[in-house]
Design an enzyme around this catalytic site. Structure first.
Site, PDB file in Angstrom:
ATOM      1  N   TRP A  62     -44.461   4.523 -34.587  1.00  0.00           N
ATOM      2  CA  TRP A  62     -45.003   5.329 -35.692  1.00  0.00           C
ATOM      3  C   TRP A  62     -44.214   6.618 -35.923  1.00  0.00           C
ATOM      4  O   TRP A  62     -44.119   7.088 -37.034  1.00  0.00           O
ATOM      5  CB  TRP A  62     -46.464   5.686 -35.419  1.00  0.00           C
ATOM      6  CG  TRP A  62     -47.332   4.488 -35.313  1.00  0.00           C
ATOM      7  CD1 TRP A  62     -47.482   3.514 -36.263  1.00  0.00           C
ATOM      8  CD2 TRP A  62     -48.133   4.092 -34.194  1.00  0.00           C
ATOM      9  NE1 TRP A  62     -48.350   2.545 -35.800  1.00  0.00           N
ATOM     10  CE2 TRP A  62     -48.759   2.876 -34.536  1.00  0.00           C
ATOM     11  CE3 TRP A  62     -48.391   4.644 -32.939  1.00  0.00           C
ATOM     12  CZ2 TRP A  62     -49.619   2.206 -33.679  1.00  0.00           C
ATOM     13  CZ3 TRP A  62     -49.244   3.979 -32.073  1.00  0.00           C
ATOM     14  CH2 TRP A  62     -49.849   2.775 -32.442  1.00  0.00           C
ATOM     15  N   TYR A  63     -43.696   7.195 -34.864  1.00  0.00           N
ATOM     16  CA  TYR A  63     -43.001   8.486 -35.020  1.00  0.00           C
ATOM     17  C   TYR A  63     -41.594   8.467 -34.428  1.00  0.00           C
ATOM     18  O   TYR A  63     -41.225   9.353 -33.664  1.00  0.00           O
ATOM     19  CB  TYR A  63     -43.837   9.615 -34.387  1.00  0.00           C
ATOM     20  CG  TYR A  63     -45.060   9.904 -35.226  1.00  0.00           C
ATOM     21  CD1 TYR A  63     -44.975  10.759 -36.332  1.00  0.00           C
ATOM     22  CD2 TYR A  63     -46.272   9.285 -34.958  1.00  0.00           C
ATOM     23  CE1 TYR A  63     -46.081  10.984 -37.132  1.00  0.00           C
ATOM     24  CE2 TYR A  63     -47.386   9.505 -35.756  1.00  0.00           C
ATOM     25  CZ  TYR A  63     -47.278  10.354 -36.840  1.00  0.00           C
ATOM     26  OH  TYR A  63     -48.366  10.582 -37.644  1.00  0.00           O
ATOM     27  N   TYR A  88     -46.039   1.619 -27.310  1.00  0.00           N
ATOM     28  CA  TYR A  88     -47.346   0.948 -27.413  1.00  0.00           C
ATOM     29  C   TYR A  88     -47.142  -0.561 -27.442  1.00  0.00           C
ATOM     30  O   TYR A  88     -46.233  -1.056 -28.115  1.00  0.00           O
ATOM     31  CB  TYR A  88     -48.053   1.353 -28.710  1.00  0.00           C
ATOM     32  CG  TYR A  88     -48.841   2.650 -28.663  1.00  0.00           C
ATOM     33  CD1 TYR A  88     -48.201   3.884 -28.633  1.00  0.00           C
ATOM     34  CD2 TYR A  88     -50.237   2.639 -28.695  1.00  0.00           C
ATOM     35  CE1 TYR A  88     -48.933   5.071 -28.628  1.00  0.00           C
ATOM     36  CE2 TYR A  88     -50.979   3.819 -28.689  1.00  0.00           C
ATOM     37  CZ  TYR A  88     -50.316   5.035 -28.651  1.00  0.00           C
ATOM     38  OH  TYR A  88     -51.038   6.207 -28.645  1.00  0.00           O
ATOM     39  N   HIS A 125     -47.088   1.434 -22.947  1.00  0.00           N
ATOM     40  CA  HIS A 125     -48.311   2.120 -23.354  1.00  0.00           C
ATOM     41  C   HIS A 125     -49.426   1.148 -23.707  1.00  0.00           C
ATOM     42  O   HIS A 125     -49.713   0.890 -24.875  1.00  0.00           O
ATOM     43  CB  HIS A 125     -47.974   3.042 -24.539  1.00  0.00           C
ATOM     44  CG  HIS A 125     -48.938   4.169 -24.717  1.00  0.00           C
ATOM     45  ND1 HIS A 125     -48.785   5.399 -24.113  1.00  0.00           N
ATOM     46  CD2 HIS A 125     -50.072   4.270 -25.431  1.00  0.00           C
ATOM     47  CE1 HIS A 125     -49.769   6.203 -24.457  1.00  0.00           C
ATOM     48  NE2 HIS A 125     -50.580   5.538 -25.260  1.00  0.00           N
ATOM     49  N   GLU A 163     -52.802   3.518 -19.724  1.00  0.00           N
ATOM     50  CA  GLU A 163     -54.176   3.811 -19.317  1.00  0.00           C
ATOM     51  C   GLU A 163     -54.988   2.540 -19.157  1.00  0.00           C
ATOM     52  O   GLU A 163     -55.638   2.084 -20.111  1.00  0.00           O
ATOM     53  CB  GLU A 163     -54.860   4.706 -20.362  1.00  0.00           C
ATOM     54  CG  GLU A 163     -54.319   6.114 -20.423  1.00  0.00           C
ATOM     55  CD  GLU A 163     -55.140   7.014 -21.351  1.00  0.00           C
ATOM     56  OE1 GLU A 163     -55.944   6.492 -22.170  1.00  0.00           O
ATOM     57  OE2 GLU A 163     -54.963   8.239 -21.266  1.00  0.00           O
ATOM     58  N   TYR A 224     -57.635  15.389 -20.560  1.00  0.00           N
ATOM     59  CA  TYR A 224     -57.844  15.946 -21.893  1.00  0.00           C
ATOM     60  C   TYR A 224     -58.968  16.965 -21.807  1.00  0.00           C
ATOM     61  O   TYR A 224     -60.072  16.651 -21.372  1.00  0.00           O
ATOM     62  CB  TYR A 224     -58.156  14.834 -22.902  1.00  0.00           C
ATOM     63  CG  TYR A 224     -56.874  14.122 -23.288  1.00  0.00           C
ATOM     64  CD1 TYR A 224     -56.160  14.520 -24.412  1.00  0.00           C
ATOM     65  CD2 TYR A 224     -56.338  13.115 -22.500  1.00  0.00           C
ATOM     66  CE1 TYR A 224     -54.958  13.912 -24.746  1.00  0.00           C
ATOM     67  CE2 TYR A 224     -55.137  12.502 -22.824  1.00  0.00           C
ATOM     68  CZ  TYR A 224     -54.459  12.917 -23.952  1.00  0.00           C
ATOM     69  OH  TYR A 224     -53.254  12.331 -24.277  1.00  0.00           O
ATOM     70  N   GLU A 252     -49.987  12.618 -19.099  1.00  0.00           N
ATOM     71  CA  GLU A 252     -50.542  13.074 -20.392  1.00  0.00           C
ATOM     72  C   GLU A 252     -51.572  14.150 -20.110  1.00  0.00           C
ATOM     73  O   GLU A 252     -52.410  13.996 -19.213  1.00  0.00           O
ATOM     74  CB  GLU A 252     -51.308  11.947 -21.115  1.00  0.00           C
ATOM     75  CG  GLU A 252     -50.464  11.022 -21.914  1.00  0.00           C
ATOM     76  CD  GLU A 252     -51.298   9.961 -22.665  1.00  0.00           C
ATOM     77  OE1 GLU A 252     -52.503  10.182 -22.939  1.00  0.00           O
ATOM     78  OE2 GLU A 252     -50.720   8.908 -22.964  1.00  0.00           O
ATOM     79  N   ALA A 262     -68.276  14.353 -35.500  1.00  0.00           N
ATOM     80  CA  ALA A 262     -69.473  15.082 -35.921  1.00  0.00           C
ATOM     81  C   ALA A 262     -69.137  16.451 -36.532  1.00  0.00           C
ATOM     82  O   ALA A 262     -69.979  17.067 -37.163  1.00  0.00           O
ATOM     83  CB  ALA A 262     -70.386  15.273 -34.721  1.00  0.00           C
ATOM     84  N   LYS A 301     -48.717  14.466 -36.657  1.00  0.00           N
ATOM     85  CA  LYS A 301     -49.868  13.718 -37.179  1.00  0.00           C
ATOM     86  C   LYS A 301     -51.053  14.667 -37.307  1.00  0.00           C
ATOM     87  O   LYS A 301     -51.247  15.551 -36.473  1.00  0.00           O
ATOM     88  CB  LYS A 301     -50.210  12.574 -36.218  1.00  0.00           C
ATOM     89  CG  LYS A 301     -51.328  11.694 -36.732  1.00  0.00           C
ATOM     90  CD  LYS A 301     -51.478  10.428 -35.915  1.00  0.00           C
ATOM     91  CE  LYS A 301     -52.667   9.617 -36.410  1.00  0.00           C
ATOM     92  NZ  LYS A 301     -52.820   8.356 -35.699  1.00  0.00           N
ATOM     93  N   GLU A 303     -53.944  15.556 -36.389  1.00  0.00           N
ATOM     94  CA  GLU A 303     -54.974  15.382 -35.362  1.00  0.00           C
ATOM     95  C   GLU A 303     -54.791  16.504 -34.336  1.00  0.00           C
ATOM     96  O   GLU A 303     -53.714  17.105 -34.241  1.00  0.00           O
ATOM     97  CB  GLU A 303     -54.868  14.000 -34.695  1.00  0.00           C
ATOM     98  CG  GLU A 303     -53.539  13.751 -34.001  1.00  0.00           C
ATOM     99  CD  GLU A 303     -53.458  12.383 -33.316  1.00  0.00           C
ATOM    100  OE1 GLU A 303     -54.241  11.486 -33.643  1.00  0.00           O
ATOM    101  OE2 GLU A 303     -52.591  12.238 -32.437  1.00  0.00           O
TER     102      GLU A 303
HETATM  103  C1  IDC Z   1     -53.789   8.445 -29.661  1.00  0.00           C
HETATM  104  C2  IDC Z   1     -52.998   9.062 -30.787  1.00  0.00           C
HETATM  105  C3  IDC Z   1     -53.608   8.659 -32.104  1.00  0.00           C
HETATM  106  C4  IDC Z   1     -53.662   7.124 -32.160  1.00  0.00           C
HETATM  107  C5  IDC Z   1     -54.429   6.595 -30.946  1.00  0.00           C
HETATM  108  C6  IDC Z   1     -54.500   5.071 -30.885  1.00  0.00           C
HETATM  109  O1  IDC Z   1     -52.971  10.471 -30.630  1.00  0.00           O
HETATM  110  O2  IDC Z   1     -52.871   9.157 -33.186  1.00  0.00           O
HETATM  111  O3  IDC Z   1     -54.337   6.727 -33.351  1.00  0.00           O
HETATM  112  O4  IDC Z   1     -53.801   7.044 -29.762  1.00  0.00           O
HETATM  113  O5  IDC Z   1     -53.263   4.501 -30.801  1.00  0.00           O
HETATM  114  C7  IDC Z   1     -54.864   8.799 -24.717  1.00  0.00           C
HETATM  115  C8  IDC Z   1     -53.880   7.732 -24.957  1.00  0.00           C
HETATM  116  C9  IDC Z   1     -53.071   8.012 -26.213  1.00  0.00           C
HETATM  117  C10 IDC Z   1     -53.938   8.633 -27.291  1.00  0.00           C
HETATM  118  C11 IDC Z   1     -54.389  10.001 -26.786  1.00  0.00           C
HETATM  119  C12 IDC Z   1     -55.198  10.788 -27.816  1.00  0.00           C
HETATM  120  O6  IDC Z   1     -53.022   7.473 -23.860  1.00  0.00           O
HETATM  121  O7  IDC Z   1     -52.528   6.779 -26.656  1.00  0.00           O
HETATM  122  O8  IDC Z   1     -53.150   8.778 -28.451  1.00  0.00           O
HETATM  123  N1  IDC Z   1     -55.158   9.799 -25.571  1.00  0.00           N
HETATM  124  O9  IDC Z   1     -56.372  10.124 -28.163  1.00  0.00           O
HETATM  125  N2  IDC Z   1     -55.679   8.921 -23.667  1.00  0.00           N
HETATM  126  C13 IDC Z   1     -56.511   9.960 -23.857  1.00  0.00           C
HETATM  127  C14 IDC Z   1     -56.191  10.552 -25.074  1.00  0.00           C
END
Ligand code: IDC
Length: 336
Positions: A62-63, A88, A125, A163, A224, A252, A262, A301, A303
């Protein structure tokens, strides 16, 4: 270039003060060479503890535009010595649908990162596929191809599954690791290999009770920081894992808003400024234990995870004004 100038000045001050650790964090594989896991630490070819810090790509399919040489050089100028490349497996457009396309992008990113003296993580991924066993045949082909191409290059690190999640158990991951790691090691006997852990790289019960027998591996941890709760994140499990002697690599970390859906757009942007403060305890903890990390993710992106602001169209030469709140925090901590 404010951040770049600042890290450069910080580097000079640091060198003047004899602060070797800080200098080391910003330099890449040309200085550190082959990495080895010793206890919970990474040590370089001189036997010195080494910390890798940098960004993860978004999905290469995608990027791909951020996989260019200028982008990698910019990361290095900001003090990074690591870039993780996320291949991915799914959905449409990703590796399984078009392996050649993903491989081309991966190689482009690897060449760019290695030319900028960054260590590079090759990340298989998985995500929606939940268990790495589902596409283990494809993973085996992928890692054989990539490790054969790059041989035993000290700058290349392999992360065998992003993951694992859903019902995937540690036993499933073990079976997968026991199949994939020997494939990589045949071509790259000394490579550092990272292994994803259950429940999105947050559950370490299996690795603690029943670690893999291989040497030179680390377990991937993902973190996260949920700011929708408006609470700073408390001490994580990192301290416990280090005390237990488990070598972890944070492949990550970033910001999350569990209740994102929400929130109205206004609430959403109101939450983001809380991120630096909320994330600080985790950053401090990683620094305290010399934990290597990659931030999610180098893209624009729209987000909360993106390091580059959505309106910024630049593909390199980023200055502080081009970075999101999350990006600023990550870039300014590459060489703290
Ligand atoms: C997210 C991307 C988002 C995409 C989504 C599904 O930021 O743009 O639509 O994946 O492909 C993870 C994952 C990582 C996620 C990220 C944020 O390893 O692929 O990317 N995240 O949600 N684990 C926790 C958070």
């Amino acid at each position: 270039m404010r951040l770049g100038v600042l890290s450069f000045l910080a580097g000079i001050l640091c060198l003047a003060a004899g602060c070797e650790k800080q200098e080391a964090a910003g330099s890449g594989f040309s200085a550190h060479g082959r990495l080895k896991v010793e206890g919970t630490a990474l040590v370089d070819e001189h036997g010195d503890p080494t910390v890798l810090r940098g960004m993860s790509s978004h999905g290469v399919c995608w990027y791909p535009r951020y996989l260019n040489g200028g982008a990698m050089k910019n990361l290095a100028e900001h003090g990074a010595n690591l870039f993780r490349i996320a291949v991915y497996t799914e959905p449409a457009g990703a590796y399984l649908e078009d392996p050649e396309r993903s491989l081309d992008y991966l190689y482009m990113g690897m060449e760019s990162a290695l030319s900028a003296d960054l260590y590079v993580i090759v990340d298989w991924h998985i995500l929606k596929d939940e268990t790495p066993l589902l596409y283990a045949d494809e993973a085996e082909g992928f890692f054989d191809t990539v490790s054969a191409r790059y041989g035993d290059m000290p700058g290349v690190i392999y992360e065998i599954c992003n993951e694992p999640n859903g019902d995937t158990t540690w036993e499933d991951i073990r079976a997968y690791a026991e199949r994939i790691i020997p494939v990589i090691r045949l071509n790259a006997p000394n490579a550092l290999i990272l292994v994803g852990t259950p429940d999105y790289c947050t559950d370490f019960t299996g690795p603690l009770e029943d670690p893999l027998e291989f040497t030179n591996i680390m377990y991937s941890m993902h973190r996260y920081v949920d700011i929708s709760s408006e609470k700073p994140c408390g001490p994580s499990q990192l301290t416990k894992l280090i005390a237990a002697g488990l070598p972890v690599f944070v492949t990550e970390w970033g910001v999350s808003l569990e209740e994102q859906a929400a929130f109205s757009e206004e609430d959403f942007s109101a939450q983001i400024p809380a991120f630096p403060e909320a994330a600080q305890p985790f950053i401090d903890e990683m620094n305290e234990y010399g934990i290597s990390w990659a931030g999610w993710s180098l893209s624009n992106k729209e987000e909360c995870h993106s390091a580059i602001l959505p309106e910024c169209q630049k593909l390199s030469s980023w200055t502080e004004d081009d970075l999101s709140i999350s990006g600023k925090l990550m870039f300014s901590n590459f060489a703290p």
